[in-house]
Design a protein around this motif. Sequence first.
Motif, PDB file in Angstrom:
ATOM      1  N   LYS A   1     -33.904 -48.378 -27.462  1.00  0.00           N
ATOM      2  CA  LYS A   1     -32.532 -48.806 -27.183  1.00  0.00           C
ATOM      3  C   LYS A   1     -31.546 -47.750 -27.649  1.00  0.00           C
ATOM      4  N   LYS A   2     -31.786 -47.205 -28.828  1.00  0.00           N
ATOM      5  CA  LYS A   2     -30.917 -46.165 -29.370  1.00  0.00           C
ATOM      6  C   LYS A   2     -30.917 -44.942 -28.453  1.00  0.00           C
ATOM      7  N   LEU A   3     -32.100 -44.529 -28.006  1.00  0.00           N
ATOM      8  CA  LEU A   3     -32.203 -43.367 -27.119  1.00  0.00           C
ATOM      9  C   LEU A   3     -31.540 -43.642 -25.771  1.00  0.00           C
ATOM     10  N   GLN A   4     -31.673 -44.876 -25.269  1.00  0.00           N
ATOM     11  CA  GLN A   4     -31.021 -45.216 -24.004  1.00  0.00           C
ATOM     12  C   GLN A   4     -29.504 -45.161 -24.152  1.00  0.00           C
ATOM     13  N   ASP A   5     -28.963 -45.645 -25.282  1.00  0.00           N
ATOM     14  CA  ASP A   5     -27.524 -45.571 -25.531  1.00  0.00           C
ATOM     15  C   ASP A   5     -27.062 -44.120 -25.599  1.00  0.00           C
ATOM     16  N   GLU A   6     -27.850 -43.300 -26.312  1.00  0.00           N
ATOM     17  CA  GLU A   6     -27.500 -41.879 -26.410  1.00  0.00           C
ATOM     18  C   GLU A   6     -27.535 -41.220 -25.038  1.00  0.00           C
ATOM     19  N   LEU A   7     -28.514 -41.578 -24.221  1.00  0.00           N
ATOM     20  CA  LEU A   7     -28.614 -41.026 -22.869  1.00  0.00           C
ATOM     21  C   LEU A   7     -27.401 -41.440 -22.033  1.00  0.00           C
ATOM     22  N   ALA A   8     -27.002 -42.708 -22.135  1.00  0.00           N
ATOM     23  CA  ALA A   8     -25.839 -43.181 -21.378  1.00  0.00           C
ATOM     24  C   ALA A   8     -24.585 -42.427 -21.819  1.00  0.00           C
TER      25      ALA A   8
ATOM     26  N   ALA B   1     -24.488 -39.440 -23.160  1.00  0.00           N
ATOM     27  CA  ALA B   1     -24.619 -38.054 -22.707  1.00  0.00           C
ATOM     28  C   ALA B   1     -24.292 -37.947 -21.218  1.00  0.00           C
ATOM     29  N   LEU B   2     -24.751 -38.908 -20.416  1.00  0.00           N
ATOM     30  CA  LEU B   2     -24.450 -38.886 -18.980  1.00  0.00           C
ATOM     31  C   LEU B   2     -22.954 -39.048 -18.736  1.00  0.00           C
ATOM     32  N   THR B   3     -22.309 -39.925 -19.494  1.00  0.00           N
ATOM     33  CA  THR B   3     -20.856 -40.110 -19.370  1.00  0.00           C
ATOM     34  C   THR B   3     -20.132 -38.808 -19.735  1.00  0.00           C
ATOM     35  N   ARG B   4     -20.562 -38.193 -20.801  1.00  0.00           N
ATOM     36  CA  ARG B   4     -19.965 -36.916 -21.239  1.00  0.00           C
ATOM     37  C   ARG B   4     -20.174 -35.842 -20.180  1.00  0.00           C
ATOM     38  N   ILE B   5     -21.368 -35.808 -19.571  1.00  0.00           N
ATOM     39  CA  ILE B   5     -21.654 -34.826 -18.507  1.00  0.00           C
ATOM     40  C   ILE B   5     -20.714 -35.049 -17.331  1.00  0.00           C
ATOM     41  N   GLU B   6     -20.500 -36.309 -16.963  1.00  0.00           N
ATOM     42  CA  GLU B   6     -19.587 -36.599 -15.843  1.00  0.00           C
ATOM     43  C   GLU B   6     -18.168 -36.149 -16.168  1.00  0.00           C
ATOM     44  N   GLU B   7     -17.732 -36.409 -17.408  1.00  0.00           N
ATOM     45  CA  GLU B   7     -16.387 -35.978 -17.814  1.00  0.00           C
ATOM     46  C   GLU B   7     -16.270 -34.457 -17.735  1.00  0.00           C
ATOM     47  N   LEU B   8     -17.256 -33.787 -18.304  1.00  0.00           N
ATOM     48  CA  LEU B   8     -17.224 -32.320 -18.327  1.00  0.00           C
ATOM     49  C   LEU B   8     -17.333 -31.739 -16.918  1.00  0.00           C
TER      50      LEU B   8
END
Length: 186
Positions: free
Chosen positions: A143-150, A152-159
Amino acid sequence: MSESRTPSQVLRDARQKDSRTKRARVLSVVDQLVADEEPVTFTGVARAANVSHWLVYADGVREHIEAARQRQSRTARAEARGQAKAPAGWKVEQEIVREQNRRLRAEVDHLKGVVRRSLGQQLNQLGTADLGARVDEITDEKKKLQDELAQALTRIEELTGKLTEAEDDLASTRTSLRRMVRSENQ
């Protein structure tokens, strides 16, 4: 390179190995009977070793059984002489002690079985508890890794959006610069 064996050689080797195993089992049973002070008989040895009667009478095995029987008969005669000299009360006491020993051996065997079963149950419970805790731990980690992945994906979209915006600004700035250079040159 090893030479291949014929089926008859393989069969002969297997029979010899089986014969050695059975003979060793017979000799082990004889030694065990002697150690337990049980009477050594050809039939008893054959049954206990789970072999044919023929084998216990075979050369090499028969001599071992006969030697064990002779040792037992000598011991029995020596005990009979010793008991003949001993007072009658000692014989009774000796029988009582032997009976207590048999009873205690049976009780020890029973208790060993109880302890084995108890330890087995404890190990099973320990294993189950550990597995449950490990599954919970892995689930939390997932669950922790899935949250971190989500995140990271949000940050990638922003960037990615910012990068696209910066590239558009750069392209428009270049276009403006070119126009300015052309107008200056004319």
